[in-house]
Design an enzyme around this catalytic site. Sequence first.
Site, mmCIF file in Angstrom:
data_model
loop_
_atom_site.group_PDB
_atom_site.id
_atom_site.type_symbol
_atom_site.label_atom_id
_atom_site.label_comp_id
_atom_site.label_asym_id
_atom_site.label_seq_id
_atom_site.Cartn_x
_atom_site.Cartn_y
_atom_site.Cartn_z
ATOM 1 N N HIS A 92 -23.485 -42.651 48.962
ATOM 2 C CA HIS A 92 -22.263 -43.441 48.936
ATOM 3 C C HIS A 92 -22.707 -44.872 48.654
ATOM 4 O O HIS A 92 -23.381 -45.496 49.482
ATOM 5 C CB HIS A 92 -21.512 -43.330 50.268
ATOM 6 C CG HIS A 92 -20.929 -41.956 50.466
ATOM 7 N ND1 HIS A 92 -20.899 -41.326 51.687
ATOM 8 C CD2 HIS A 92 -20.353 -41.114 49.566
ATOM 9 C CE1 HIS A 92 -20.321 -40.130 51.525
ATOM 10 N NE2 HIS A 92 -19.982 -39.985 50.255
ATOM 11 N N GLU A 286 -26.260 -41.424 60.115
ATOM 12 C CA GLU A 286 -25.342 -42.562 60.002
ATOM 13 C C GLU A 286 -25.964 -43.670 60.837
ATOM 14 O O GLU A 286 -25.980 -43.582 62.066
ATOM 15 C CB GLU A 286 -23.982 -42.197 60.603
ATOM 16 C CG GLU A 286 -23.360 -40.940 60.028
ATOM 17 C CD GLU A 286 -22.484 -41.229 58.823
ATOM 18 O OE1 GLU A 286 -22.354 -42.416 58.443
ATOM 19 O OE2 GLU A 286 -21.923 -40.266 58.276
#
Length: 453
Positions: A92, A286
């Site tokens: 991303h 994350e």
Amino acid sequence: MDLARFSRTVAPLGFFVVGLLPSVLGLDFGYHSSESLEKFLKAVNQNYPSITHLHSIGKSVAGRDLWVLVLGRFPTKHTIGIPEFKYVANMHGDEVVAREMLLHLIEYLVTEYGKNSEIEQIINSTRIHILPSMNPDGFEASDPPNCMFSNGRFNKNMFDLNRNFPDAFEANTAEIQPETQAVMDWMQNENFVLSANFHGGAMVASFPYDNSNSAIAAKGVTPDQDVFRHLAKTYSLNANMSRSDGCDDSNRFEDGITNGYSWYPVKGGMQDYNYIWGQCFEITLEISCCKYPPASSLQNFWAINRPALIKYMKQVHLGVKGQVFDIRRNPIANAIVEEVGRSHICPYRTNQNGEYYLLLLPGNYTLNVTVPGSKSITQKLELPAGQQLYSARNYDIVYPGPTVRATSPTQAASCPKAVSVSSNNGAMPLKPTTFALSFLATLLPTMVLPQTH
Ligand SMILES: *[C@@H]1O[C@H](CO)[C@@H](O)[C@H](O)[C@H]1NC(C)=O
Ligand SMILES: *[C@@H]1O[C@H](CO)[C@@H](O)[C@H](O)[C@H]1NC(C)=O
Ligand SMILES: *[C@@H]1O[C@H](CO)[C@@H](O)[C@H](O)[C@H]1NC(C)=O
Ligand SMILES: *[C@@H]1O[C@H](CO)[C@@H](O)[C@H](O)[C@H]1NC(C)=O
Ligand SMILES: [Zn+2]
């Protein structure tokens, strides 16, 4: 002169080290454009040719190279018994912290080699592949600083690359993008054993499955749950994730880990593709609440993540590895080697050298070895606690049947494209369109959008 140490001392004071020094080693704590990333990797490769190899695995939609730096004693090719490991960041494009962390990791590994025996043993015993940016176009399209969702998440064709892989649980009709195809080809060329895929927007280590369907008895749960929990905790506990207060209103995760599917289902994710099709255990990390935080925070992120980055790589040596031979000592490719009770959706098979690698925690196991066209044999095996440090237990298997000529692996062909279930059960949430996401972001600027990984 130790330029690395020099830069670490000077860079925090605000000097622009890269411009002043001829060497690459003074990587600053700032964001690096695709051009300076490429320059850095080329300079690393030139300065450390014996332990690095640089290659591009393909190009982005806009034609940017997807650079991979490989580190190892034999960086250009696989060596029997040396497991392949990878780190992938920035799929991303607007989730940027790990892109910089992997550059710092590269600098750390090459400059510590020869000085630090732990790092030297990791590099000697592992082939490490690092793709700092899987979505360079998205990175270039992102506007910092921006903690929330932005269009830089997508590739240049506006596809979410973490929804773009084949999915074993439901049909994925998204057209496969060049960046996705490059990673799929890369996985076909290397027999990766362990991997992590970095994101931002949350603080958690998430493990497979990311998707599921009614063919899976315990929804989202893999037969390797114990190993995945250990892998996820190895990162989260060493990176202080469990101590984090969570990100704003979002979940707090016990021990900083979660099963992907129970967090939120993802169709077409890279993690499940690695585990199901690639015989590679991948988890999703994350590592920052804010997707694109100010550059001034990067040095602290490095301090927090460095121990976890190193410890996680060492987990590639869990379990057992070896080769399967016939009675004439010819390696048998394409033999299924799995632990009883852990059969995979696509059975894990030996590579062209007859090698297998199984990540397992200490314990007593029964290996089930099946050569195509012959009957299975089982072998009992103990993996004692505290043994693995820089090598899994080495355990070769001689298959007692008639001589079998090595065939080339045919896993991709033999593995079902999808786990069959009746379709249209309506359980899956619809993927929001880009328009809807942008619209929501405009309407509710403070809303926490669910998409992180
Ligand atoms: C790493 O490999 C090199 C080359 O074989 C060897 O000289 C060195 O001693 C090894 N280092 C460690 C820590 O095993
Ligand atoms: C992790 O948390 C512990 C305890 O709060 C703290 O002592 C340590 O400095 C933290 N590590 C980093 C790198 O922030
Ligand atoms: C061993 O593996 C083969 C091939 O995947 C499978 O058909 C068989 O049921 C397995 N046996 C055991 C005991 O798990
Ligand atoms: C394997 O089984 C034996 C016999 O039951 C036991 O003594 C040993 O502790 C087990 N090993 C591990 C690593 O659990
Ligand atoms: Zn993400």
